[in-house]
Each structure stands twice: as structure tokens, then as C-alpha cells.
Design an enzyme around this catalytic site. Structure first.
Site, PDB file in Angstrom:
ATOM      1  N   GLU A 120       0.834  -1.212   0.000  1.00 35.90           N
ATOM      2  CA  GLU A 120       0.000   0.000   0.000  1.00 35.90           C
ATOM      3  C   GLU A 120       0.862   1.253   0.000  1.00 35.90           C
ATOM      4  OE1 GLU A 120      -1.648  -0.078   4.075  1.00 35.90           O
ATOM      5  OE2 GLU A 120      -2.807  -1.824   3.439  1.00 35.90           O
ATOM      6  N   LYS A 122       2.441   4.483   1.537  1.00 37.05           N
ATOM      7  CA  LYS A 122       2.752   4.972   2.873  1.00 37.05           C
ATOM      8  C   LYS A 122       2.430   6.473   2.857  1.00 37.05           C
ATOM      9  CE  LYS A 122       6.240   4.916   6.476  1.00 37.05           C
ATOM     10  NZ  LYS A 122       6.003   6.281   6.937  1.00 37.05           N
ATOM     11  N   ASP A 124       2.101  10.190   3.826  1.00 44.88           N
ATOM     12  CA  ASP A 124       2.972  11.044   4.634  1.00 44.88           C
ATOM     13  C   ASP A 124       2.129  12.027   5.446  1.00 44.88           C
ATOM     14  OD1 ASP A 124       5.247  12.043   5.675  1.00 44.88           O
ATOM     15  OD2 ASP A 124       5.947  13.030   3.853  1.00 44.88           O
ATOM     16  N   TYR A 232      -6.103   2.330   7.588  1.00 48.11           N
ATOM     17  CA  TYR A 232      -5.384   1.182   7.019  1.00 48.11           C
ATOM     18  C   TYR A 232      -5.287  -0.048   7.922  1.00 48.11           C
ATOM     19  CZ  TYR A 232      -1.687   3.639   9.557  1.00 48.11           C
ATOM     20  OH  TYR A 232      -0.974   4.291  10.518  1.00 48.11           O
ATOM     21  N   LYS A 320      11.100   2.963   1.870  1.00 49.29           N
ATOM     22  CA  LYS A 320      11.134   4.439   1.785  1.00 49.29           C
ATOM     23  C   LYS A 320      11.668   4.893   0.429  1.00 49.29           C
ATOM     24  CE  LYS A 320      10.447   6.929   5.246  1.00 49.29           C
ATOM     25  NZ  LYS A 320      11.108   7.037   6.494  1.00 49.29           N
ATOM     26  N   CYS A 414      15.504  45.976 -14.008  1.00 53.83           N
ATOM     27  CA  CYS A 414      15.501  44.685 -14.694  1.00 53.83           C
ATOM     28  C   CYS A 414      16.935  44.314 -15.084  1.00 53.83           C
ATOM     29  CB  CYS A 414      14.609  44.779 -15.928  1.00 53.83           C
ATOM     30  SG  CYS A 414      14.764  43.355 -17.017  1.00 53.83           S
ATOM     31  N   CYS A 417      17.306  44.509 -19.154  1.00 48.92           N
ATOM     32  CA  CYS A 417      17.231  45.716 -19.983  1.00 48.92           C
ATOM     33  C   CYS A 417      17.520  46.991 -19.199  1.00 48.92           C
ATOM     34  CB  CYS A 417      15.862  45.809 -20.662  1.00 48.92           C
ATOM     35  SG  CYS A 417      14.534  46.190 -19.514  1.00 48.92           S
ATOM     36  N   CYS A 432       9.463  43.922 -14.628  1.00 51.54           N
ATOM     37  CA  CYS A 432      10.144  44.840 -15.521  1.00 51.54           C
ATOM     38  C   CYS A 432       9.080  45.716 -16.179  1.00 51.54           C
ATOM     39  CB  CYS A 432      10.912  44.054 -16.574  1.00 51.54           C
ATOM     40  SG  CYS A 432      11.560  45.113 -17.873  1.00 51.54           S
ATOM     41  N   CYS A 437      11.182  44.659 -23.369  1.00 53.42           N
ATOM     42  CA  CYS A 437      12.337  44.006 -22.740  1.00 53.42           C
ATOM     43  C   CYS A 437      12.687  42.730 -23.511  1.00 53.42           C
ATOM     44  CB  CYS A 437      12.008  43.665 -21.285  1.00 53.42           C
ATOM     45  SG  CYS A 437      13.301  42.712 -20.469  1.00 53.42           S
TER      46      CYS A 437
HETATM   47  S1  IVH Z   1       0.862   0.315   9.086  1.00 57.82           S
HETATM   48  C1  IVH Z   1       1.865  -1.730  12.977  1.00 57.82           C
HETATM   49  N1  IVH Z   1       0.187   1.395   6.781  1.00 57.82           N
HETATM   50  O1  IVH Z   1       3.782   5.178   8.798  1.00 57.82           O
HETATM   51  C2  IVH Z   1       1.908  -1.095  11.627  1.00 57.82           C
HETATM   52  N2  IVH Z   1       1.345   2.733   8.360  1.00 57.82           N
HETATM   53  O2  IVH Z   1       6.505   4.728   9.907  1.00 57.82           O
HETATM   54  C3  IVH Z   1       1.510   0.306  11.703  1.00 57.82           C
HETATM   55  N3  IVH Z   1       1.718   5.037   7.637  1.00 57.82           N
HETATM   56  O3  IVH Z   1       2.983   5.088  12.190  1.00 57.82           O
HETATM   57  C4  IVH Z   1       1.625   1.047  10.489  1.00 57.82           C
HETATM   58  N4  IVH Z   1       0.725   4.854   5.678  1.00 57.82           N
HETATM   59  O4  IVH Z   1       1.652   6.639  10.661  1.00 57.82           O
HETATM   60  C5  IVH Z   1       0.783   1.581   7.966  1.00 57.82           C
HETATM   61  N5  IVH Z   1      -0.489   2.224   4.724  1.00 57.82           N
HETATM   62  C6  IVH Z   1       0.093   2.411   5.911  1.00 57.82           C
HETATM   63  C7  IVH Z   1       0.659   3.646   6.288  1.00 57.82           C
HETATM   64  C8  IVH Z   1       1.280   3.770   7.527  1.00 57.82           C
HETATM   65  C9  IVH Z   1       1.363   5.660   6.507  1.00 57.82           C
HETATM   66  C10 IVH Z   1       2.466   5.647   8.741  1.00 57.82           C
HETATM   67  C11 IVH Z   1       1.892   5.391  10.090  1.00 57.82           C
HETATM   68  C12 IVH Z   1       2.972   4.717  10.855  1.00 57.82           C
HETATM   69  C13 IVH Z   1       4.186   5.159  10.143  1.00 57.82           C
HETATM   70  C14 IVH Z   1       5.321   4.200  10.346  1.00 57.82           C
END
Ligand code: IVH
Length: 677
Positions: A120, A122, A124, A232, A320, A414, A417, A432, A437
């Protein structure tokens, strides 16, 4: 990270102490103050090193080491809530090898030779824990230290995608769900624009913005900075019969939670790396930030068997992406002049690797941005780059200042020119003041030939600059007067490339109204607006005479765009350019789908007056022209019909005087419909 492990325990003890202090400090800056001072990957590197030394000298591990807890202490102001089950973090993998090592650990842990994963995004953002009792939202808490977090229930309730009551037939008596709260890129940009206008400091990235928003003590303030959430996973639950993580996601969706749609089940581990890489490339296209992918063992029974370490589950890992932020030094600040005359300051940087490429320049936007962030020449700064997006300096590392840094003074002339560069009070940009120009002309031409505009191949900035300095062109229309002989006189222009260039210039004459309109570089008229306007008005002449009212009636055309279009066509030089283009054979109309059979309105002239209820005048004109008729601006003896809407004025009187047939809107529609048969 490649630094060696200390050789003696006393050296190791000193190193560990130093690292812990640094990490605690940065943790506090990041989690409590929302003011990071170092880039994420540098923080990760400190943590990795501490983990490595502690692994070599386990006797040095103490309960309050940053490796022994999940996050920082909750900020003061909110009451704390204990999670029903601990909220863990995730281990990281930065390479295919580390991913393979994770897979081997999982197989060994289970004594299996094969298994399924779910992969999935991740997200941010910030982790959130929601508790539902009897299907009703009871509480919402941040992760905090993993055991207890801050009670942000009232703020979370402002997020529209969080269900306050669960739906469906399988609602359990008690349910704890986990997800990620985030701010979309669009909302983040909107918020920062607003802050810029109010003279408030800009937010570094959507995650910090989301954190700030969630920590507002007044839920109204949270609601004003729209947050969103993806759920999630499940913590504590009662009486659920789920076998896999994928089923869990489906079940969560059925209960009414927003789950991320981009998850995928993998039987074959090899393909996981490719899937992750494909998202690393596509992430700029997503409406939210992701900093990696999460790989999870699909079967819940296997997850339980594997269990967790004190910090992370053994059944999941975060892959990552290459860092999008990095630290470097501003070596100089340079000014470039854009196509609208705007002076844009650019930081020349010590080259740094970001998001898979080397970055040596970053935009500083405008003088206010530089002042707000107090960016000086010689400063150590955090730079951000996402995919194809222009890199940006986001903040200064004040601790690295020596005192020798030079504040930047925005020039008031500018650089191209020498004319005065003026700042309109309402805008952040300094421009400008010279309409002639050379920078404006050059940048305008670069835009004119660009891919979404006239799409002329072989006319890069260097060739254009060459053509300009050789005096072969002065405006865009001159491109259509270039000859083989003149082009061959230029340096580095062979016969073949001249032929190709002339062919692509000639082809571009047929680019059509939408592209031409965009190519003209009318302020605020992007590809989309140009397309909408061209489709509606069909011919440049109709756009030229369109009023603000005509324009704002169109979908997606707001006042700002409409005003700019109308203003463009009041400038004599612009009208001359269009005429010249037309004369040289550049198409200034859009193809209208051909009408079946003969053109029933051929030879007939219509005059439109007053307001029509179901269509704009331009739409009516389009219909008439599509059927072969002409539309005139004034009534004369030659007029065949006057189409009169409400509040028709003198044209209607004139028609009556001359005995010309007058149609109301319904009659006109009937005439068109009958003619189409
Ligand atoms: S699972 C026990 N799934 O990433 C497993 N975490 O660095 C718990 N995060 O604390 C995390 N997307 O805040 C999971 N699809 C995803 C996620 C996710 C973002 C974050 C979450 C977690 C952190 C870990």
C-alpha cells in the site's frame, strides 16, 4: 550510516549518548514544535546509527533511549488517552536488498517457503487511532508515545471522511481503527497562498501543515484547514471474523471508512520492488504526499505468529522512497526575467541529490518569500524537490549560520534591460516595466513554440535566442516569414535541420485556435481555459469581441481570466500580432464538426440581440455558422433574421423599421432544429 561501529564500549557509550541527545532534540523540534531543522533522511540516518551501535552493544540499551519508544511526548494542551492496544511504528527498507532481507526474515519466522503480501501507499501524514463503541465514534487520539496520545476527538470530527456512526450489518460492539491523517497538496497550496497574502510564515510541507491543523485547540481552526484521512488497519476488535489484511481493508470500507484504493496483493515478491519503483515515479501525480510503500503480510494468523519487537511489527516494513528533502548551501542568488516580466530569484546551490536527480538550483519565488524565510547567500538550507516539480528552498538551518552570510537585496531594475522593475502593492512580484524588454520577448517566444502551445520542434531556447540576436525575428509571427536562405546563414544550422525546422513551423499553422490562444501567453489563460474558450467561440474574431459577461458564463472561466482576456484584446500591439499571424496563414479558428448535407443557412445573415435564456450569444453564433450562416454585428437591409432575446434594444427597433423578420429564442431554436434534419 556507513560510519564504523566504535571499537570499545567506552567509545560506544559516548557515541550513543551524543546520538540520543541529537535525536531527542530533533524529535522535539519535529513532533512538538513542528519546526524541523534537519531533513527527514538525515534524522533517519542518526536513528539508524543509534540502532546499529545499540545492536553491537546491547548492554548500552536503556528504557528511555529513542530506539525504545515510538514517538515524542504529546504536546501540552490536550488531555491524554491511552490506546487500547499499542500503536507501533514500522521498520524501514531503503533498497531492494533490505526488502529481500525482510522477506527472508518473514519466511524464516514462519517456517514457510511462500506467502502473500499486501502493498500500500505509505501516506505522509500523522497516525491516528479511532475508537468506536456500539458503532459510534468515541474517541480519536494521535500516536503520542505509542501507549497514549493526545485526545483530538473534536478536531478529528471535523474531517468529513471520518464516519461518526458506522454503517452496514457487521458493526462490532467495540472497534479500534488506525489510519493516517493528511492534508492534500491542493489544500496545502491553498493554505500557503492564504498565509502568504496575510504575511504569515509559510508551512514547510503538507505533513507539518496537517500536524499544525490537528493540534489547533479550536476545532473551528482545524475545520478551516481541510484534513483528510485514510484508514489502514484495526487495533482492538470484538467478534470479527477476518482472515487477511485485504479482507480487513474491504471490511473497513464496508463500515464506511475511507481506505486508500491503491493497495495490491502480491504472491510474487520480485514484483513488489517494481511496484514500489513505479509509485516512486508516479508520486508527483497523486493528490497527496507518500514517502514510501508499506509491505504487509496478508494473512492475519501469520501476522500474529510473527508478532512485534519492542518497536515495530515483524510482519510489515516501510519501503522508503529516495529523499525529497536535503540540506545544502546557497552559493548565490540570481534573478531571471519571465514571460510576464516577473523577476524571479533563484538560489544557486551546492549540488545535492534529491528525488533521484542532482539539484543545483531552486526557486525562491519572490522577495517576500526570501524575507519571510530570511534566506541569505551562504546559508545552509533545506531544499525540497518532488518529481518533475521545480525544486524549492523551504527553510534555513539557523544553527549553521556563521555570521558571514549576505542578506539578499532585490534589484529595482531589470537585469536584462535596465528599466525600472516595479512592484505593484497588491502583488508579491516585481516586474520589468519595459514592454519591449528582450527577456519578455524571448520568454514569450519560448512559450509560443512550446509543446502545449504551437508545438514547434527544433526551436529550443538556444535557436530562438540566436534568431533574435541575428535580427531574423522580432515577434512570433516573424517565425512564419523565415526563409531557408536566411536560416542557413546562422551558425550551427545545416540544410537538413533548416528543412525540418521550416516544416514544423509550417505544420504549426494548423495547430488550431485552442493552441494558438494558449500560445499567445495571455495572463492566467492556461491550456484548459484556452481549450474551453476556443471550443465555445470557435473563431478568434469572436473571442476578440467577447465581453467579460460572455466569458464568465463559461465553465472554468472566472473573473480573473475573463478580465485578462478582455484586456489582452484592447492592446493594439496584440491585435496587430493576431492580424499578422492570420495574414501569414496561421489558422485562427477551431474545426467545428461538419454538418450533414448542404449548409441550410448559406447566404443568410443573422443579427443577435438581447439576452438569450438557454444559450449564450456565442453559442447561438456557433450554431448559425455551423449551418453555413453568417453573424453580423449590426442590422442592415442585408440582414435575413434578427434573433431577439429579452431586453433587446435599438437593433430590434431597427429590424422593425426595415421590416426584417424577428425571431424569438424559441423560434430560432425551431429554425435550427428543422434545418438540421
Ligand atoms: S501500518 C503496525 N500502513 O507510517 C503497523 N502505516 O513509519 C503500523 N503510515 O505510524 C503502520 N501509511 O503513521 C501503515 N499504509 C500504511 C501507512 C502507515 C502511513 C504511517 C503510520 C505509521 C508510520 C510508520
Amino acid at each position: 550510516m556507513s560510519e564504523e561501529i566504535p571499537k570499545t564500549i567506552s567509545l560506544a557509550a559516548a557515541a550513543v549518548e551524543e546520538l540520543r541527545q541529537q535525536i531527542n532534540y530533533h524529535n522535539y523540534r519535529y513532533y512538538v514544535l513542528d519546526q524541523p531543522e534537519i531533513a527527514d533522511h538525515d534524522y533517519d540516518a542518526l536513528m539508524q546509527r543509534l540502532i546499529a551501535i545499540e545492536a553491537a552493544y546491547p548492554e548500552l540499551i536503556i528504557p528511555h533511549s529513542p530506539t525504545q519508544r515510538v514517538g515524542a511526548a504529546p504536546a501540552a494542551g490536550f488531555t491524554r488517552i491511552a490506546h487500547l492496544t499499542p500503536m507501533r511504528s514500522l521498520g524501514n527498507a531503503f533498497s531492494a536488498e533490505e526488502l529481500a532481507a525482510f522477506h527472508t526474515r518473514v519466511l524464516n519466522g514462519l517456517g514457510a517457503d511462500h506467502l502473500e503480501y499486501v502493498v500500500e501507499h505509505k501516506i505522509d501524514g500523522l497516525a491516528i487511532n479511532l475508537v468506536y463503541e456500539q458503532g459510534l465514534l468515541k474517541s480519536a487520539a494521535t500516536r503520542g508515545d505509542g501507549v497514549e496520545g493526545e485526545d483530538v476527538t473534536s478536531n478529528i470530527k471535523t474531517i468529513k471522511s471520518v464516519p461518526l456512526r458506522l454503517q452496514g450489518a457487521r458493526v462490532p460492539a467495540l472497534l479500534e481503527v488506525r489510519g493516517e491523517v493528511y492534508m492534500s497538496k491542493a489544500e496545502f497550496n491553498r493554505l500557503n497562498q492564504e498565509r502568504e497574502q496575510n504575511g504569515e510564515p509559510l508551512l514547510a510541507n503538507p505533513r507539518n501543515a496537517a500536524a499544525g491543523s490537528l493540534r489547533q485547540l479550536d476545532p473551528k481552526a482545524t475545520a478551516e484547514r481541510a484534513l483528510d484521512v485514510f484508514i489502514y488497519g484495526i487495533g482492538v476488535h470484538e467478534g470479527l471474523e477476518l482472515e487477511t489484511h485485504a479482507q480487513t481493508l474491504e471490511y473497513l470500507q464496508a463500515l464506511g471508512f475511507k481506505i486508500n484504493p491503491f493497495y495490491r496483493i502480491f504472491q510474487d515478491v520480485e514484483a513488489i520492488g517494481e511496484y514500489c519503483a513505479s509509485w516512486a515515479a508516479k508520486r508527483p501525480e497523486l493528490p497527496y504526499d507518500i514517502d514510501g510503500m508499506v509491505i504487509k503480510v496478508n494473512h492475519l494468523a501469520s501476522q500474529d505468529l510473527l508478532g512485534a519487537t519492542s518497536k515495530d511489527p515483524r510482519w510489515a516494513i516501510a519501503f522508503k522512497f529516495p529523499a525529497e528533502q536535503g540540506v545544502t548551501v546557497v552559493q548565490d542568488i540570481m534573478i531571471s526575467v519571465g514571460r510576464t516580466g516577473t523577476l524571479t530569484p533563484t538560489a544557486l546551490l551546492q549540488p545535492v541529490r534529491l528525488a533521484g536527480s542532482t539539484v543545483s538550483r531552486a526557486t525562491l519565488h519572490n522577495e517576500d518569500y526570501i524575507r519571510q524565510k530570511d534566506i541569505r547567500i551562504g546559508d545552509t538550507v533545506i531544499v525540497h524537490k518532488a518529481g518533475e516539480v521545480i525544486p524549492e528552498v523551504i527553510s534555513v538551518v539557523l544553527e549553521k549560520r556563521s555570521g558571514n552570510e549576505q542578506p539578499f537585496v532585490m534589484p529595482t531594475v531589470c537585469p536584462e534591460c535596465g528599466h525600472e522593475a516595479v512592484r505593484n502593492e497588491a502583488e508579491a512580484a516585481r516586474k520589468c516595466s519595459n514592454p519591449a524588454c528582450p527577456a519578455l520577448i524571448r520568454e514569450g517566444l519560448i512559450h509560443f513554440v512550446s509543446r502545449d502551445a504551437m508545438n514547434i520542434d527544433g526551436l529550443g531556447p538556444a535557436v530562438l535566442t540566436n534568431l533574435l540576436s541575428a535580427g531574423l525575428i522580432r515577434d512570433a509571427a516573424d517565425l512564419y516569414q523565415l526563409t531557408e536562405d536566411r536560416l542557413l546563414e546562422l551558425e550551427r544550422m545545416g540544410k537538413k535541420s533548416v528543412e525540418n525546422l521550416l516544416r514544423s513551423i509550417d505544420n504549426s499553422k494548423q495547430a488550431g485556435l485552442a493552441r494558438l490562444l494558449f500560445a499567445l501567453g495571455i495572463r492566467y489563460v492556461g491550456v484548459k481555459a484556452a481549450g474551453v474558450i476556443a471550443k465555445h467561440f470557435v473563431h478568434m474574431d469572436h473571442i476578440r469581441t467577447a465581453t467579460m459577461e460572455d466569458l464568465v458564463k463559461l465553465d472554468e472561466i472566472g473573473e480573473k481570466i475573463a478580465e485578462s482576456v478582455v484586456a489582452y484584446f484592447t492592446v493594439p500591439a496584440n491585435l496587430e500580432l493576431i492580424e499578422k499571424l492570420q495574414r501569414l496563414g496561421v489558422k485562427t479558428s477551431e474545426d467545428v464538426p461538419a454538418v450533414r448535407g448542404a449548409q441550410p443557412f448559406a447566404g443568410q445573415t443573422f443579427v443577435l440581440t438581447g439576452t438569450l435564456a438557454d444559450m449564450t450569444r456565442q453559442e447561438a453564433a456557433g450554431m448559425i455558422e455551423a449551418l453555413g450562416g453568417k453573424v453580423a454585428g449590426s442590422v442592415s437591409k442585408k440582414t435575413s433574421y434578427v434573433v431577439a432575446g429579452t431586453e433587446a434594444g435599438s437593433k430590434l427597433d431597427k429590424a422593425r423599421q426595415l421590416g426584417i423578420q424577428v425571431l424569438d429564442e424559441a423560434e430560432f431554436k425551431a429554425l435550427v432544429e428543422n434545418s438540421q434534419e
